[in-house]
Design an enzyme around this catalytic site. Structure first.
Site, PDB file in Angstrom:
ATOM      1  N   SER A   1      -9.611   1.473   3.083  1.00 42.09           N
ATOM      2  CA  SER A   1      -8.793   2.330   2.236  1.00 42.09           C
ATOM      3  C   SER A   1      -7.767   1.570   1.409  1.00 42.09           C
ATOM      4  CB  SER A   1      -8.062   3.360   3.111  1.00 42.09           C
ATOM      5  OG  SER A   1      -7.188   2.714   4.031  1.00 42.09           O
TER       6      SER A   1
ATOM      7  N   SER B   1      -9.742  -1.071   7.116  1.00 46.74           N
ATOM      8  CA  SER B   1      -9.206  -0.794   5.780  1.00 46.74           C
ATOM      9  C   SER B   1      -8.495  -1.950   5.108  1.00 46.74           C
ATOM     10  CB  SER B   1      -8.259   0.412   5.840  1.00 46.74           C
ATOM     11  OG  SER B   1      -8.983   1.595   6.051  1.00 46.74           O
TER      12      SER B   1
ATOM     13  N   LYS C   1       0.848  -1.194   0.000  1.00 49.52           N
ATOM     14  CA  LYS C   1       0.000   0.000   0.000  1.00 49.52           C
ATOM     15  C   LYS C   1       0.879   1.238   0.000  1.00 49.52           C
ATOM     16  CE  LYS C   1      -3.935   1.815   2.720  1.00 49.52           C
ATOM     17  NZ  LYS C   1      -4.784   1.516   3.897  1.00 49.52           N
TER      18      LYS C   1
END
Length: 490
Positions: free
Chosen positions: A154, A178, A79
């Site tokens: 997210s 997330s 990420k």
């Protein structure tokens, strides 16, 4: 070739037996990213040179007849809020565009030592603030199962990449769901480890007392392998405790007969009928495996969403104060004095959702409102922690939906942000209490979109949690997991 529930051991065998070279494998993934990513928007940075250099090292090691480490040569992604030396790390925000960290996050340092093949950095909601990946400065990632729907947030880019076979696995971060929510939306396994078991050093902070790094994978076995690799004590993280020396992969064959699964009715309030039906079928699977189902009340859950947003936004207000245009990142080109420069930089550099949360956090910390909001939320956090402790006195694991619904249609969150916040109801209690939780695929809705089941464990019982997930997956994977017809298929 023997088939595994997971991909990591299967690929390790292919490499070790020289059925494919690591360079060939890596090129397959890079070629697929080049072909597919423009549509999915899963990756924001592709690190082809780094990936191929690592692949070459792995091939040389295989040629010498040396045994590979568990994650060696496995193509993966990170990420975009996990720091990587000299690789752009932006948190998908304009304010950090062009930022090159000068150090590696501990989790990447660990994986780099294992010669994990980094394919690139994946898309995310800006500063991890969002539930759809659509607050990203680069635009959102799409759901592999239907491109008219979001991948979730997210860590949406990680889920989109793994779900589209553009990476074997990825590491995301989970502040309020997330990792688990996008895993649920994309039909994947998403593990949020116990707070403190995986180092946060090098993870760009959103809310420090909630943030936790975890893997998104296609199987529970793969999650266990990755968790075992990255969960160790790190003196650079003051909250780090490691995994207490337990190897979770070794626990995956433990019988769950006679063990107790808790069902709290509050988790089922307001969830969609098709989600409820899938969860009820999952409960039946566990009963057939010999687990005992225990029903109980957890009324404190109704406070979880407001407690989370008050405390997380307060921490974000503090953590994001460093982005002022002076030290690093974006700086407004036109200004008259220092105050104007900082105001314009932050107004131009942060997106609307980040600004909204910073303002909320600043408000609850301000004089006159601190006691009414922040202090009260901290007390309620304590009551939620206590309620979970009492729940684990009567059960081993708690079973819930991961999300009350399946993936949102594109642009849903911009139409109704409050409704989007409320979908966090099943995931945020885990972060409030610092507990481990995993989302596992458990079915599909009428549109073919995946449904996720969440299992919650007691602190530092990640191994037990993963075994419960693994036992379920062994019984159901053929009916609950669907591989999409894109990307690399081995």
């Amino acid at each position: 070739m023997e088939k595994y529930l997971g991909k990591i051991k299967h690929i390790n065998d292919l490499l070790q037996s020289k059925q494919i070279s690591c360079t060939e494998l890596t090129n397959k993934y890079l070629d697929s990213i080049e072909t597919v990513n423009s549509k999915l928007n899963a990756y924001v940075t592709v690190t082809d040179n780094i990936a191929l250099e690592t692949a070459k090292k792995v091939d040389e090691k295989i040629a010498r007849g040396e045994k590979l480490m568990p994650l060696e040569g496995i193509p993966m992604t990170l990420k975009d809020n996990i720091s990587t030396t000299d690789v752009e790390t932006t948190c998908c925000s304009k304010i950090l565009k062009g930022y090159m960290p000068v150090y590696d996050a501990t989790v990447w340092k660990i994986l780099k030592k294992q010669n994990a093949v980094l394919l690139g950095k994946t898309n995310m909601d800006e500063f991890a603030m969002g539930s759809s990946c659509e607050t990203s400065y680069f635009g959102g990632s799409l759901n592999p199962h239907n491109h008219g729907y979001v991948a979730g947030g997210s860590s949406g880019g990680v889920a989109s990449a793994v779900g589209s076979n553009l990476a074997v696995y990825g590491l995301g971060s989970d502040t309020g769901g997330s990792v688990r929510q996008p895993a649920s939306f994309c039909g994947l396994v998403g593990l949020k480890p116990t707070y403190g078991s995986v180092s946060r050093f090098g993870l760009i902070a959103y809310a420090s007392s909630f943030d936790q790094i975890g893997p998104i994978t296609t199987s529970v076995e793969d999650s266990a392998i990755i968790y075992d690799a990255i969960s160790s004590y790190d003196p650079k993280d003051a909250t780090s405790l490691g995994n207490k020396g337990i190897v979770s992969e070794n626990k995956l064959t433990t019988s769950i007969k006679g063990m107790k699964i808790g069902i709290a009715k509050e988790y089922f309030d307001g969830i969609r009928d098709d989600v409820r039906e899938s969860i009820e079928k999952s409960i039946e699977v566990y009963e057939a495996l010999g687990a005992e189902i225990v029903y109980f009340n957890l009324p404190q859950i109704k406070y979880a969403v407001p407690v989370y947003y008050i405390l997380a936004c307060a921490e974000a207000s503090s953590n994001l104060g460093r982005y002022d245009g002076i030290r690093y990142g974006y700086k407004t080109p036109k200004y008259n004095d220092l105050n104007e420069m900082i105001c314009k930089t932050r107004s131009e550099g942060f997106g609307k959702e980040v600004q909204r949360r910073i303002m909320l956090g600043t408000y609850v910390l301000s004089s006159g409102y601190y006691d009414a909001y922040y202090k009260k939320a901290q007390k309620l956090r304590g009551s939620i922690v206590k309620a979970f402790k009492e729940a684990f006195d009567i059960c081993d694991i708690i079973l819930t939906p991961t999300v009350p619904t399946t993936a949102f249609e594109l642009n849903f969150t911009s139409k109704d942000p409050i409704e989007t916040y409320l979908t966090d109801i099943c995931t945020v209690p885990v972060n409030i209490a610092g507990l481990p939780a995993v989302s596992v695929p458990c079915g599909f809705d009428s549109k073919g979109l995946p449904i996720g089941m969440q299992l919650i464990g007691n602190r530092f019982e990640d191994a037990k949690l993963l075994n419960f997930a693994y036992q379920y997956e062994k019984q159901t994977k053929k009916s609950t997991y669907k591989e999409v017809e894109i990307g690399v298929r081995l």
